[in-house]
Design an enzyme around this catalytic site. Sequence first.
Site, PDB file in Angstrom:
ATOM      1  N   ASN A   1      35.989 -21.042   7.561  1.00  0.00           N
ATOM      2  CA  ASN A   1      35.652 -19.781   8.237  1.00  0.00           C
ATOM      3  C   ASN A   1      36.897 -19.013   8.673  1.00  0.00           C
ATOM      4  O   ASN A   1      36.977 -17.800   8.483  1.00  0.00           O
ATOM      5  CB  ASN A   1      34.736 -20.050   9.433  1.00  0.00           C
ATOM      6  CG  ASN A   1      33.407 -20.642   9.000  1.00  0.00           C
ATOM      7  OD1 ASN A   1      33.135 -20.735   7.805  1.00  0.00           O
ATOM      8  ND2 ASN A   1      32.587 -21.043   9.955  1.00  0.00           N
TER       9      ASN A   1
ATOM     10  N   THR B   1      35.452  31.361  -0.706  1.00  0.00           N
ATOM     11  CA  THR B   1      34.569  30.729   0.279  1.00  0.00           C
ATOM     12  C   THR B   1      33.165  30.953  -0.271  1.00  0.00           C
ATOM     13  O   THR B   1      32.912  32.009  -0.877  1.00  0.00           O
ATOM     14  CB  THR B   1      34.707  31.352   1.693  1.00  0.00           C
ATOM     15  OG1 THR B   1      34.309  32.718   1.633  1.00  0.00           O
ATOM     16  CG2 THR B   1      36.125  31.242   2.226  1.00  0.00           C
ATOM     17  N   HIS B   2      32.305  29.973  -0.127  1.00  0.00           N
ATOM     18  CA  HIS B   2      30.950  30.044  -0.707  1.00  0.00           C
ATOM     19  C   HIS B   2      31.001  30.254  -2.229  1.00  0.00           C
ATOM     20  O   HIS B   2      30.086  30.846  -2.807  1.00  0.00           O
ATOM     21  CB  HIS B   2      30.126  31.173  -0.078  1.00  0.00           C
ATOM     22  CG  HIS B   2      30.237  31.250   1.404  1.00  0.00           C
ATOM     23  ND1 HIS B   2      29.387  30.594   2.256  1.00  0.00           N
ATOM     24  CD2 HIS B   2      31.141  31.895   2.196  1.00  0.00           C
ATOM     25  CE1 HIS B   2      29.733  30.839   3.507  1.00  0.00           C
ATOM     26  NE2 HIS B   2      30.807  31.618   3.505  1.00  0.00           N
TER      27      HIS B   2
ATOM     28  N   SER C   1      31.971  16.486 -27.986  1.00  0.00           N
ATOM     29  CA  SER C   1      30.549  16.154 -28.025  1.00  0.00           C
ATOM     30  C   SER C   1      30.245  15.600 -29.402  1.00  0.00           C
ATOM     31  O   SER C   1      30.820  16.023 -30.401  1.00  0.00           O
ATOM     32  CB  SER C   1      29.736  17.421 -27.780  1.00  0.00           C
ATOM     33  OG  SER C   1      28.446  17.273 -28.336  1.00  0.00           O
TER      34      SER C   1
ATOM     35  N   LYS D   1      32.653  21.696 -28.265  1.00  0.00           N
ATOM     36  CA  LYS D   1      32.764  21.255 -26.869  1.00  0.00           C
ATOM     37  C   LYS D   1      34.056  20.503 -26.565  1.00  0.00           C
ATOM     38  O   LYS D   1      34.551  19.730 -27.358  1.00  0.00           O
ATOM     39  CB  LYS D   1      31.577  20.332 -26.512  1.00  0.00           C
ATOM     40  CG  LYS D   1      30.255  21.030 -26.416  1.00  0.00           C
ATOM     41  CD  LYS D   1      30.144  22.024 -25.255  1.00  0.00           C
ATOM     42  CE  LYS D   1      30.015  21.359 -23.904  1.00  0.00           C
ATOM     43  NZ  LYS D   1      28.731  20.651 -23.727  1.00  0.00           N
TER      44      LYS D   1
ATOM     45  N   ASN E   1      34.877  18.542 -23.072  1.00  0.00           N
ATOM     46  CA  ASN E   1      34.311  18.250 -21.757  1.00  0.00           C
ATOM     47  C   ASN E   1      35.331  17.590 -20.830  1.00  0.00           C
ATOM     48  O   ASN E   1      36.094  16.732 -21.272  1.00  0.00           O
ATOM     49  CB  ASN E   1      33.106  17.319 -21.907  1.00  0.00           C
ATOM     50  CG  ASN E   1      31.998  17.960 -22.734  1.00  0.00           C
ATOM     51  OD1 ASN E   1      31.811  19.181 -22.696  1.00  0.00           O
ATOM     52  ND2 ASN E   1      31.291  17.145 -23.498  1.00  0.00           N
TER      53      ASN E   1
ATOM     54  N   GLU F   1      34.705  14.348 -14.353  1.00  0.00           N
ATOM     55  CA  GLU F   1      33.299  14.045 -14.054  1.00  0.00           C
ATOM     56  C   GLU F   1      33.109  12.583 -13.643  1.00  0.00           C
ATOM     57  O   GLU F   1      32.347  12.284 -12.723  1.00  0.00           O
ATOM     58  CB  GLU F   1      32.417  14.361 -15.270  1.00  0.00           C
ATOM     59  CG  GLU F   1      32.308  15.860 -15.521  1.00  0.00           C
ATOM     60  CD  GLU F   1      31.614  16.149 -16.839  1.00  0.00           C
ATOM     61  OE1 GLU F   1      30.421  15.888 -16.940  1.00  0.00           O
ATOM     62  OE2 GLU F   1      32.290  16.626 -17.770  1.00  0.00           O
TER      63      GLU F   1
ATOM     64  N   TYR G   1      30.144 -17.235  12.544  1.00  0.00           N
ATOM     65  CA  TYR G   1      30.108 -17.086  11.086  1.00  0.00           C
ATOM     66  C   TYR G   1      28.694 -17.299  10.530  1.00  0.00           C
ATOM     67  O   TYR G   1      27.969 -18.189  10.971  1.00  0.00           O
ATOM     68  CB  TYR G   1      31.056 -18.114  10.436  1.00  0.00           C
ATOM     69  CG  TYR G   1      31.012 -18.046   8.921  1.00  0.00           C
ATOM     70  CD1 TYR G   1      31.819 -17.155   8.234  1.00  0.00           C
ATOM     71  CD2 TYR G   1      30.124 -18.844   8.192  1.00  0.00           C
ATOM     72  CE1 TYR G   1      31.755 -17.058   6.846  1.00  0.00           C
ATOM     73  CE2 TYR G   1      30.056 -18.760   6.807  1.00  0.00           C
ATOM     74  CZ  TYR G   1      30.880 -17.853   6.141  1.00  0.00           C
ATOM     75  OH  TYR G   1      30.808 -17.756   4.778  1.00  0.00           O
TER      76      TYR G   1
ATOM     77  N   GLN H   1      29.886 -13.862   3.025  1.00  0.00           N
ATOM     78  CA  GLN H   1      30.433 -14.011   1.682  1.00  0.00           C
ATOM     79  C   GLN H   1      30.164 -12.764   0.829  1.00  0.00           C
ATOM     80  O   GLN H   1      30.882 -12.490  -0.123  1.00  0.00           O
ATOM     81  CB  GLN H   1      29.783 -15.258   1.084  1.00  0.00           C
ATOM     82  CG  GLN H   1      29.868 -15.451  -0.367  1.00  0.00           C
ATOM     83  CD  GLN H   1      29.388 -16.857  -0.737  1.00  0.00           C
ATOM     84  OE1 GLN H   1      29.824 -17.848  -0.173  1.00  0.00           O
ATOM     85  NE2 GLN H   1      28.494 -16.949  -1.688  1.00  0.00           N
TER      86      GLN H   1
ATOM     87  N   LYS I   1      32.795  -9.606  -0.327  1.00  0.00           N
ATOM     88  CA  LYS I   1      33.850  -9.538  -1.340  1.00  0.00           C
ATOM     89  C   LYS I   1      33.573  -8.570  -2.472  1.00  0.00           C
ATOM     90  O   LYS I   1      34.440  -7.764  -2.834  1.00  0.00           O
ATOM     91  CB  LYS I   1      34.124 -10.937  -1.891  1.00  0.00           C
ATOM     92  CG  LYS I   1      34.780 -11.764  -0.827  1.00  0.00           C
ATOM     93  CD  LYS I   1      34.915 -13.208  -1.143  1.00  0.00           C
ATOM     94  CE  LYS I   1      35.204 -13.933   0.143  1.00  0.00           C
ATOM     95  NZ  LYS I   1      34.060 -13.945   1.076  1.00  0.00           N
TER      96      LYS I   1
HETATM   97  N1  ARG Z   1      32.819 -18.705   0.546  1.00  0.00           N
HETATM   98  C1  ARG Z   1      32.689 -18.553   1.953  1.00  0.00           C
HETATM   99  C2  ARG Z   1      32.828 -17.060   2.339  1.00  0.00           C
HETATM  100  O1  ARG Z   1      33.291 -16.337   1.546  1.00  0.00           O
HETATM  101  C3  ARG Z   1      33.769 -19.338   2.639  1.00  0.00           C
HETATM  102  C4  ARG Z   1      33.395 -19.798   4.008  1.00  0.00           C
HETATM  103  C5  ARG Z   1      32.290 -20.774   3.925  1.00  0.00           C
HETATM  104  N2  ARG Z   1      31.996 -21.325   5.177  1.00  0.00           N
HETATM  105  C6  ARG Z   1      30.901 -22.058   5.397  1.00  0.00           C
HETATM  106  N3  ARG Z   1      30.718 -22.504   6.579  1.00  0.00           N
HETATM  107  N4  ARG Z   1      30.022 -22.307   4.462  1.00  0.00           N
HETATM  108  O2  ARG Z   1      32.464 -16.655   3.404  1.00  0.00           O
END
Ligand code: ARG
Length: 473
Positions: A112, A157-158, A279, A285, A287, A292, A319, A324, A327
Amino acid sequence: MATKTAWGGRFQQELDTDSARFLESVSFDRRLAEEDIAGSLAHAEMLASIGVLTDDDLAKIRQGLGAIRSEIRAGTFTWDAAKEDVHMNIESALTAREGDVGARLHTGRSRNDQVATDMRLWARDACARVGRSLDRLALTLAARADDEIDTLLPAYTHIQRAQPNRLAHHLMAWVEMLDRDHGRLHDCAMRLNECPLGSGAVCATTFPLDRKLTATLLGFARPTRNSLDATADRDFLLELLSALAIASVHLSRIAEEMVWWSTQEFGFVEMADAHATGSSMMPQKKNPDVAEVVRGKSGRVIGDLVSLLVVLKGLPLGYNRDLQEDKVPVFDAVDTVSDATEVMADAMGALRFNRERMRAALGAGFVTATEVADWLAARGVPFRHAHEVAGRLVARAIEARCELAQLPLETFREEHALFDESIFVALDPETAIERRDLPGGPARARVVAAIADARARLEARGASLARTRHATP
Ligand code: ARG
């Protein structure tokens, strides 16, 4: 005797395979490998300094982690989803190589505080990396502004023609937006720069860890102040995602103008062939696809911010495994904004400005009507009355199907007795721009100074026009 399972003595059965597949994070959190190893090296060094590890243990850990890092960099390390996450994969590889010291490394540490540390290290580096890309785009725009210092066009503007402007002033507005984006990432990196290690799983540890030493070894300003907070909050990632979402909204707005400006209706710019596409059906065309897609990608980045806000909003301390889920959105937003910024810098560097079309747009649309009102107001007519008179002159020009400067002086005088020949000087777009000679205004000298100032600021923090694109692992 109980069966030996991955989770130790408490468990008698291995995790169900579908659950394991559902829970694993190594498929995406392996991107934290460098940070995880750096964190472990610092933790080990600190443990040796307080006598929990011997110098010999430390030497083995350094040797083992160094070898694992080389394998990961070379792409030869075997990641095993059964070992759940990046932390367990690296730790078990260390134990496999070096024996018991690998198992000692986790003394006074939990995944953690480990993962919270890894994410802070990763985010700190991401702030710097994306910041460099934003600076490269800003520097590119400042260089283009310098080249186009005498290019004039209407300000809108606008999306209605409003007042005469200098293209460089418009480009430098984008530079200001990007400069604040850089600032937000910088602020985020400053605030997150505290070390969670020593917070343990939730309530620190019984070992007398030297938290200041670990923090210093990892370049953090100080240890975090509360073990529950340090292991359970991810607001530093919300700040990162917010800064990225704002930057992506800025990129999207710049892209939007590129799309408009490259229409036949505007014709102000032409994107280089390298940044446009054709295109498959319509041979004529061209583009502005890069613009975009930059605009479109902002949707994703905003989504990444919303994802993490929602993940965090119901979580009690400390925690929870939900964390998790921080990520994927963080990695995605950083990659997306980095790539969009780099592509945009390339496209802006190669963009062709159509100076004639821009100048021609100034010749229609009464963009100097404000000058008429200002001319009278400067001669003592209250501005509201002057505005009224100027409005009537615009109406007369519309009626006569001409521009303000084409009305005869008598017409001006019919609307107000004060008018004389000098009104025609005021109606010249160039004069109108030059008279807006205030800090933050479009007069030539002001814009030249703004460009020099921005360049100096950018260069002082190491900005360069060289590509900063990184390879996504
Ligand atoms: N893979 C977990 C995360 O990204 C790591 C920590 C896991 N801790 C636990 N008590 N299971 O948060």
